[in-house]
Design a protein around this motif. Structure first.
Motif, PDB file in Angstrom:
ATOM      1  N   UNK A   7       3.365  21.012   8.249  1.00 58.95           N
ATOM      2  CA  UNK A   7       2.444  21.346   7.163  1.00 58.95           C
ATOM      3  C   UNK A   7       1.442  22.330   7.625  1.00 58.95           C
ATOM      4  N   UNK A   8       2.061  23.482   8.026  1.00 59.09           N
ATOM      5  CA  UNK A   8       1.461  24.512   8.935  1.00 59.09           C
ATOM      6  C   UNK A   8       0.171  25.063   8.255  1.00 59.09           C
ATOM      7  N   UNK A   9       0.249  25.352   6.826  1.00 58.44           N
ATOM      8  CA  UNK A   9      -0.999  26.190   6.536  1.00 58.44           C
ATOM      9  C   UNK A   9      -2.139  25.045   6.368  1.00 58.44           C
ATOM     10  N   UNK A  10      -1.731  24.056   6.055  1.00 63.32           N
ATOM     11  CA  UNK A  10      -3.071  22.912   5.987  1.00 63.32           C
ATOM     12  C   UNK A  10      -3.352  22.607   7.400  1.00 63.32           C
ATOM     13  N   UNK A  11      -2.714  22.589   8.267  1.00 65.35           N
ATOM     14  CA  UNK A  11      -2.996  22.386   9.849  1.00 65.35           C
ATOM     15  C   UNK A  11      -3.899  23.503  10.211  1.00 65.35           C
ATOM     16  N   UNK A  12      -3.680  24.916   9.934  1.00 66.97           N
ATOM     17  CA  UNK A  12      -4.419  25.915  10.312  1.00 66.97           C
ATOM     18  C   UNK A  12      -5.601  25.864   9.572  1.00 66.97           C
ATOM     19  N   UNK A  13      -5.622  25.436   8.191  1.00 61.20           N
ATOM     20  CA  UNK A  13      -7.097  25.584   7.776  1.00 61.20           C
ATOM     21  C   UNK A  13      -7.964  24.446   8.102  1.00 61.20           C
ATOM     22  N   UNK A  14      -7.485  23.320   8.580  1.00 63.23           N
ATOM     23  CA  UNK A  14      -8.083  22.369   9.007  1.00 63.23           C
ATOM     24  C   UNK A  14      -8.689  22.503  10.547  1.00 63.23           C
ATOM     25  N   UNK A  15      -7.726  23.101  11.248  1.00 58.29           N
ATOM     26  CA  UNK A  15      -8.270  23.470  12.657  1.00 58.29           C
ATOM     27  C   UNK A  15      -9.410  24.612  12.532  1.00 58.29           C
ATOM     28  N   UNK A  16      -9.301  25.320  11.663  1.00 60.51           N
ATOM     29  CA  UNK A  16     -10.178  26.605  11.538  1.00 60.51           C
ATOM     30  C   UNK A  16     -11.619  26.016  11.156  1.00 60.51           C
ATOM     31  N   UNK A  17     -11.346  24.824  10.012  1.00 55.05           N
ATOM     32  CA  UNK A  17     -12.730  24.217   9.718  1.00 55.05           C
ATOM     33  C   UNK A  17     -13.273  23.414  10.827  1.00 55.05           C
ATOM     34  N   UNK A  18     -12.692  22.883  11.423  1.00 56.14           N
ATOM     35  CA  UNK A  18     -13.019  22.140  12.753  1.00 56.14           C
ATOM     36  C   UNK A  18     -14.039  23.060  13.754  1.00 56.14           C
ATOM     37  N   UNK A  19     -13.309  24.245  13.976  1.00 59.73           N
ATOM     38  CA  UNK A  19     -13.874  25.219  15.057  1.00 59.73           C
ATOM     39  C   UNK A  19     -15.259  25.786  14.423  1.00 59.73           C
ATOM     40  N   UNK A  48       0.688  -0.986  -0.234  1.00 58.24           N
ATOM     41  CA  UNK A  48       0.091  -0.119  -0.044  1.00 58.24           C
ATOM     42  C   UNK A  48       0.985   1.152   0.059  1.00 58.24           C
ATOM     43  N   UNK A  49       0.322   2.468  -0.622  1.00 57.22           N
ATOM     44  CA  UNK A  49       1.035   3.760  -0.202  1.00 57.22           C
ATOM     45  C   UNK A  49       0.958   4.370   0.914  1.00 57.22           C
ATOM     46  N   UNK A  50       1.608   4.702   1.464  1.00 50.26           N
ATOM     47  CA  UNK A  50       1.363   5.513   2.807  1.00 50.26           C
ATOM     48  C   UNK A  50       1.749   6.912   2.362  1.00 50.26           C
ATOM     49  N   UNK A  51       0.487   7.630   2.586  1.00 49.19           N
ATOM     50  CA  UNK A  51       0.612   8.965   2.288  1.00 49.19           C
ATOM     51  C   UNK A  51      -0.325   9.334   1.317  1.00 49.19           C
ATOM     52  N   UNK A  52      -1.602  10.062   1.570  1.00 46.58           N
ATOM     53  CA  UNK A  52      -2.581  10.355   0.524  1.00 46.58           C
ATOM     54  C   UNK A  52      -2.877  11.910   0.699  1.00 46.58           C
ATOM     55  N   UNK A  53      -2.814  12.609  -0.547  1.00 40.71           N
ATOM     56  CA  UNK A  53      -3.179  13.824  -0.385  1.00 40.71           C
ATOM     57  C   UNK A  53      -4.703  14.222  -0.279  1.00 40.71           C
ATOM     58  N   UNK A  54      -5.242  15.007   0.702  1.00 40.23           N
ATOM     59  CA  UNK A  54      -6.604  15.311   0.974  1.00 40.23           C
ATOM     60  C   UNK A  54      -6.445  17.040   1.016  1.00 40.23           C
ATOM     61  N   UNK A  55      -7.648  17.390   0.489  1.00 40.85           N
ATOM     62  CA  UNK A  55      -7.970  18.805   0.771  1.00 40.85           C
ATOM     63  C   UNK A  55      -8.633  18.823   2.149  1.00 40.85           C
ATOM     64  N   UNK A  56      -8.649  20.167   2.482  1.00 40.26           N
ATOM     65  CA  UNK A  56      -9.578  20.220   3.961  1.00 40.26           C
ATOM     66  C   UNK A  56     -10.958  19.788   3.763  1.00 40.26           C
ATOM     67  N   UNK A  57     -11.744  20.177   2.608  1.00 43.31           N
ATOM     68  CA  UNK A  57     -13.006  19.693   2.437  1.00 43.31           C
ATOM     69  C   UNK A  57     -13.302  18.100   2.599  1.00 43.31           C
ATOM     70  N   UNK A  58     -12.189  17.647   1.655  1.00 45.06           N
ATOM     71  CA  UNK A  58     -12.286  16.288   1.655  1.00 45.06           C
ATOM     72  C   UNK A  58     -12.086  15.632   3.227  1.00 45.06           C
ATOM     73  N   UNK A  59     -11.126  16.197   3.731  1.00 50.03           N
ATOM     74  CA  UNK A  59     -10.837  15.660   5.129  1.00 50.03           C
ATOM     75  C   UNK A  59     -12.309  15.826   6.160  1.00 50.03           C
ATOM     76  N   UNK A  60     -12.612  17.071   5.949  1.00 52.91           N
ATOM     77  CA  UNK A  60     -13.739  17.461   6.874  1.00 52.91           C
ATOM     78  C   UNK A  60     -15.171  16.441   6.615  1.00 52.91           C
ATOM     79  N   UNK A  61     -15.106  16.209   5.320  1.00 50.23           N
ATOM     80  CA  UNK A  61     -16.308  15.203   4.880  1.00 50.23           C
ATOM     81  C   UNK A  61     -16.342  13.975   5.780  1.00 50.23           C
TER      82      UNK A  61
END
Ligand code: SF4
Ligand code: SF4
Length: 318
Positions: free
Chosen positions: A156-168, A117-130
């Motif tokens: 991965x600072x920008x992605x982590x920031x956007x993900x945390x924002x979306x969660x809040x 298997x391939x370890x490491x998949x690209x997600x957008x914030x929207x895909x992850x939030x889903x």
């Protein structure tokens, strides 16, 4: 079309009860600047996607061997014959030449045993939030939420920031599991969207820290103090590593530092070393020296817990 921001994720674990309060879903991001020899997620260390092979699941060349044909780069060939640890059957294994492999994933598509298997998949914030919002009923029921972990999520600072924002924005409790080895400007950005930091303290001596983990502890300690000053909450995590950081002196110094952090510390968590990660190094062919030691005894953990409790700190063991 503008390229969407993506994060490289290597795992998403639901029903996690050890990564903060309540029932949580933990998102593991790839890439870490530290190299702890006891790391139980070696697949998290590199920033790029990696081909992983699980020997236990592989049917072997005689029964299958499909991946050899599927690889366009000729990176897979016949390897050693070994006894399967459970069935005791002799299995002619594959071997992967990592210098030829470009992690294209073609072999994973033909591996019906899911050994590759391939370890490491690209997600957008929207895909992850889903995916993450599906567990909202569990978070609500248990006082849980989402933990963003790694690797080092702040790598991965920008992605982590956007993900945390979306969660809040969805009212979800957030925890950020961090080594603390990051530029404070990134920590400052995520602070308003992080309900709890799971913050590792590995060794209080800078030289010891550097000698074993490849980076010193100065930045980590400075960042912890800054988080406390800024009003952040921290669950301090101490991995208890035999003959490395488990001396009375080091635990006392760690406790003293936790006291300096004051009300910011919600709890100090002792994480006894275990060697379950050793097998995982083989999956990605990482031949670097891995710590293989017996886990600390219950008596040892109890004595370290007592030292911290006697200092007035709330302590848990996991
Ligand atoms: S395709 Fe999968 S199961 Fe078959 S030999 Fe390759 S790794 Fe093993
Ligand atoms: S990931 Fe691609 S290059 Fe690597 S072994 Fe599999 S098929 Fe070959």
């Amino acid at each position: 079309m503008e390229k969407q921001l993506t994060g490289k994720v290597y795992d998403i674990q639901g029903f996690s009860v050890q990564d903060g309060p309540g029932i949580r879903t933990t998102v593991f991001l790839k890439g870490c600047p530290l190299r702890c020899p006891w790391c139980h997620s070696p697949e998290s260390q590199q920033f790029h996607s990696q081909l992983s092979w699980m020997e236990m699941k592989c049917a072997g060349i005689d029964a299958c061997g499909k991946c050899i044909e599927a690889c366009p780069r000729g990176a897979i060939s016949e390897g050693k014959t070994k006894k399967h640890p459970t069935t005791q059957e002799n299995i002619k294994h594959i071997t992967i030449d990592r210098t030829l492999c470009d992690n294209c994933g073609a072999c994973t598509e033909v591996c019906s045993y899911k050994a590759l298997y391939i370890c490491g998949t690209d997600y957008t914030v929207e895909e992850l939030m889903e995916r993450l919002v599906k567990d909202i009923p569990f978070y609500e029921e248990s006082g849980g939420g989402v933990t963003v972990s790694g690797g080092e999520a702040l790598s991965q600072p920008e992605f982590t920031l956007q993900l945390l924002k979306a969660l809040k924005e969805r009212g979800i409790h957030t925890a950020l599991d961090t080594t603390g080895h990051a530029n404070f400007k990134f920590i400052e950005q995520v602070l308003p969207y992080t309900d709890l930091f799971l913050y590792d303290l590995k060794h209080m001596d800078n030289d010891q820290h550097k000698a074993v983990i490849e980076v010193g502890n100065k930045l980590i300690l400075e960042n912890a103090l800054k988080i406390a000053q800024a009003g952040g909450k921290m669950q301090i995590r101490i991995p208890v590593i035999p003959n490395y950081n488990d001396s009375e002196e080091n635990i006392k110094k760690t406790g003293e530092f936790c006291k300096e952090l004051g009300d910011a510390v919600t709890v100090v968590q002792l994480l006894p070393y275990h060697n379950l990660g050793v097998m995982k190094y083989q999956r990605i062919d990482d031949s670097k020296k891995v710590l293989e030691a017996p886990p600390p005894s219950e008596e040892k953990i109890a004595s370290l817990k007592k030292i911290l409790e006697d200092m007035g700190l709330p302590v848990t063991v996991h």
